[in-house]
Write a protein that holds these residues in place. Structure first.
Motif: not given
Length: 88
Positions: A74-80, A64-68, A71-72
């Motif tokens: 959320k990627i930072d969250e996942i990396i964390g 959903e974040a990428f659609e808006h 996305g970057s």
């Protein structure tokens, strides 16, 4: 609640039971290796539940974040999160 969340909830409830049983084992002064094996089993379930939650996050929140065009973040969250999982 989606399927991943339902499955994670089920696994967390099982791990809760294992942790309570492990506490009882210690109170009953059970053999240390048996207690340790119970702890390892609970850790395994917690990891499995965490993977399900992360899968759900990737499939829903991140997409959903990428659609808006966010996305970057959320990627930072996942990396964390991954850095915590692998201990870096």
């Amino acid at each position: 609640m989606n399927n991943e969340q339902k499955e994670a909830m089920k696994i967390l409830k099982i791990s809760k039971g294992q942790i309570e049983a492990t506490i009882k084992m210690i109170e009953d002064e059970r053999y240390c290796v048996d207690v340790s094996n119970q702890i390892i089993a609970a850790q395994s379930l917690l990891k499995k539940a965490n993977l399900l939650i992360l899968k759900q996050h990737m499939n829903h929140c991140v997409m959903e974040a990428f659609e808006h065009d966010k996305g970057s973040e959320k990627i930072d969250e996942i990396i964390g999160l991954l850095s915590k999982i692998i201990g870096k």
